[in-house]
Scaffold this motif. Sequence first.
Motif, PDB file in Angstrom:
ATOM      1  N   ALA A  74      10.631  42.755  49.237  1.00 18.91           N
ATOM      2  CA  ALA A  74      10.006  44.062  49.422  1.00 18.91           C
ATOM      3  C   ALA A  74      10.329  45.003  48.275  1.00 18.91           C
ATOM      4  O   ALA A  74       9.518  45.868  47.918  1.00 18.91           O
ATOM      5  CB  ALA A  74      10.459  44.671  50.750  1.00 18.91           C
ATOM      6  N   ALA A  75      11.518  44.824  47.683  1.00 23.60           N
ATOM      7  CA  ALA A  75      11.936  45.675  46.562  1.00 23.60           C
ATOM      8  C   ALA A  75      11.424  45.163  45.226  1.00 23.60           C
ATOM      9  O   ALA A  75      11.631  45.809  44.192  1.00 23.60           O
ATOM     10  CB  ALA A  75      13.465  45.769  46.536  1.00 23.60           C
ATOM     11  N   ASP A  94       3.825  49.678  59.469  1.00 26.64           N
ATOM     12  CA  ASP A  94       5.177  50.177  59.755  1.00 26.64           C
ATOM     13  C   ASP A  94       6.240  49.435  58.943  1.00 26.64           C
ATOM     14  O   ASP A  94       7.410  49.407  59.315  1.00 26.64           O
ATOM     15  CB  ASP A  94       5.485  50.060  61.241  1.00 26.64           C
ATOM     16  CG  ASP A  94       5.299  48.651  61.786  1.00 26.64           C
ATOM     17  OD1 ASP A  94       4.662  47.818  61.110  1.00 26.64           O
ATOM     18  OD2 ASP A  94       5.775  48.376  62.909  1.00 26.64           O
ATOM     19  N   ARG A  95       5.858  48.849  57.818  1.00 25.24           N
ATOM     20  CA  ARG A  95       6.795  48.051  57.025  1.00 25.24           C
ATOM     21  C   ARG A  95       8.016  48.857  56.608  1.00 25.24           C
ATOM     22  O   ARG A  95       9.133  48.346  56.663  1.00 25.24           O
ATOM     23  CB  ARG A  95       6.134  47.427  55.805  1.00 25.24           C
ATOM     24  CG  ARG A  95       5.618  48.396  54.764  1.00 25.24           C
ATOM     25  CD  ARG A  95       5.363  47.702  53.415  1.00 25.24           C
ATOM     26  NE  ARG A  95       6.533  47.805  52.549  1.00 25.24           N
ATOM     27  CZ  ARG A  95       6.682  47.135  51.428  1.00 25.24           C
ATOM     28  NH1 ARG A  95       5.754  46.286  51.027  1.00 25.24           N
ATOM     29  NH2 ARG A  95       7.760  47.277  50.677  1.00 25.24           N
ATOM     30  N   ASP A  96       7.825  50.092  56.168  1.00 25.40           N
ATOM     31  CA  ASP A  96       8.958  50.870  55.670  1.00 25.40           C
ATOM     32  C   ASP A  96       9.959  51.148  56.779  1.00 25.40           C
ATOM     33  O   ASP A  96      11.178  51.056  56.558  1.00 25.40           O
ATOM     34  CB  ASP A  96       8.478  52.180  55.049  1.00 25.40           C
ATOM     35  CG  ASP A  96       7.739  51.963  53.732  1.00 25.40           C
ATOM     36  OD1 ASP A  96       7.885  50.870  53.146  1.00 25.40           O
ATOM     37  OD2 ASP A  96       7.010  52.871  53.303  1.00 25.40           O
ATOM     38  N   GLU A  97       9.474  51.463  57.975  1.00 24.81           N
ATOM     39  CA  GLU A  97      10.379  51.698  59.098  1.00 24.81           C
ATOM     40  C   GLU A  97      11.143  50.430  59.462  1.00 24.81           C
ATOM     41  O   GLU A  97      12.346  50.471  59.726  1.00 24.81           O
ATOM     42  CB  GLU A  97       9.599  52.208  60.316  1.00 24.81           C
ATOM     43  CG  GLU A  97       8.998  53.598  60.144  1.00 24.81           C
ATOM     44  CD  GLU A  97       7.617  53.590  59.512  1.00 24.81           C
ATOM     45  OE1 GLU A  97       7.206  52.538  58.949  1.00 24.81           O
ATOM     46  OE2 GLU A  97       6.945  54.636  59.579  1.00 24.81           O
ATOM     47  N   LEU A  99      11.792  47.808  57.480  1.00 25.02           N
ATOM     48  CA  LEU A  99      12.719  47.436  56.419  1.00 25.02           C
ATOM     49  C   LEU A  99      13.924  48.368  56.379  1.00 25.02           C
ATOM     50  O   LEU A  99      15.059  47.930  56.129  1.00 25.02           O
ATOM     51  CB  LEU A  99      12.003  47.426  55.069  1.00 25.02           C
ATOM     52  CG  LEU A  99      10.899  46.380  54.928  1.00 25.02           C
ATOM     53  CD1 LEU A  99      10.137  46.574  53.621  1.00 25.02           C
ATOM     54  CD2 LEU A  99      11.449  44.968  55.014  1.00 25.02           C
ATOM     55  N   ASP A 100      13.704  49.656  56.622  1.00 27.58           N
ATOM     56  CA  ASP A 100      14.826  50.601  56.677  1.00 27.58           C
ATOM     57  C   ASP A 100      15.765  50.251  57.821  1.00 27.58           C
ATOM     58  O   ASP A 100      16.991  50.331  57.685  1.00 27.58           O
ATOM     59  CB  ASP A 100      14.321  52.030  56.825  1.00 27.58           C
ATOM     60  CG  ASP A 100      13.726  52.581  55.545  1.00 27.58           C
ATOM     61  OD1 ASP A 100      13.922  51.962  54.474  1.00 27.58           O
ATOM     62  OD2 ASP A 100      13.055  53.624  55.609  1.00 27.58           O
TER      63      ASP A 100
END
Length: 272
Positions: A74-75, A94-97, A99-100
Amino acid sequence: MATYAVGDIQGCYDALQRLLEACRFDVAADRLWLVGDLVNRGPRSLDTLRFVRDLGSRAVTVLGNHDLYLLMAAAGFGRRSKGDTLDPILDAPDRDELLDWLRCQRLCHHEGRFCLVHAGLLPQWTVGKARALAHEVEQILGGPDYLDFMRNMWGSEPVAWSDDLTGWPRLRVIVNAMTRMRFCSPEGAMEFRSKGEASAAPDGFVPWFEVPGRLSADHVLVTGHWSALGLRMEANLLALDSGCLWGRHLTAVRLEDRALFQVGCPANAAQA
């Protein structure tokens, strides 16, 4: 209240749901301990990640090598593998949520006489030492500089622990021991090429949990990662990767009484 420790899921969401039904898992009262590798190569990694995240405090999960690989991908670091099934997560709204949430999970969890870790602990680490070292990784992984960590995490050197290690080499040894190790020397040097059965140890190496005098042997280590090892239940070890991804079983053990629960997995679960 019961605590069910579950082996590597790797996106096999349907098998997980059947296993929880077999356990009669009560989301209002029971807890899950997940050994890591929630995602990748199985068909429903996105559903698995959302489900575990939504369990909140009812689920304790530690990070496995495939979970860290997802964060690296992802990075924008590392090389993608042919058998990956990560794109539904990377393309999700909602990928960012997700992954966080994932990068804020622990590398090692200690509670009572149990220690939950994906792969294992080096022989010179007590459980208390391991938990402190895991915290070093967790702080940077869950902090604002985590991209620097992702950039420098990949690699198999150094192969052994030293209290004198600093910086990225120090964190890399911690991560590799807790998420990648299978065999090590009696002195604690890790060997990463061999992935076969415990009896196939390379010369000079043994399964990490068989090192004489291992300092974490006073706890029950709950692990996964080693599908060729299979289910192994010993006085101080619950190794729970029973090869669901490869068409064998997904396993849960109730920690309070060691009751065993398993469901069969379809032979085509792996996409590699």
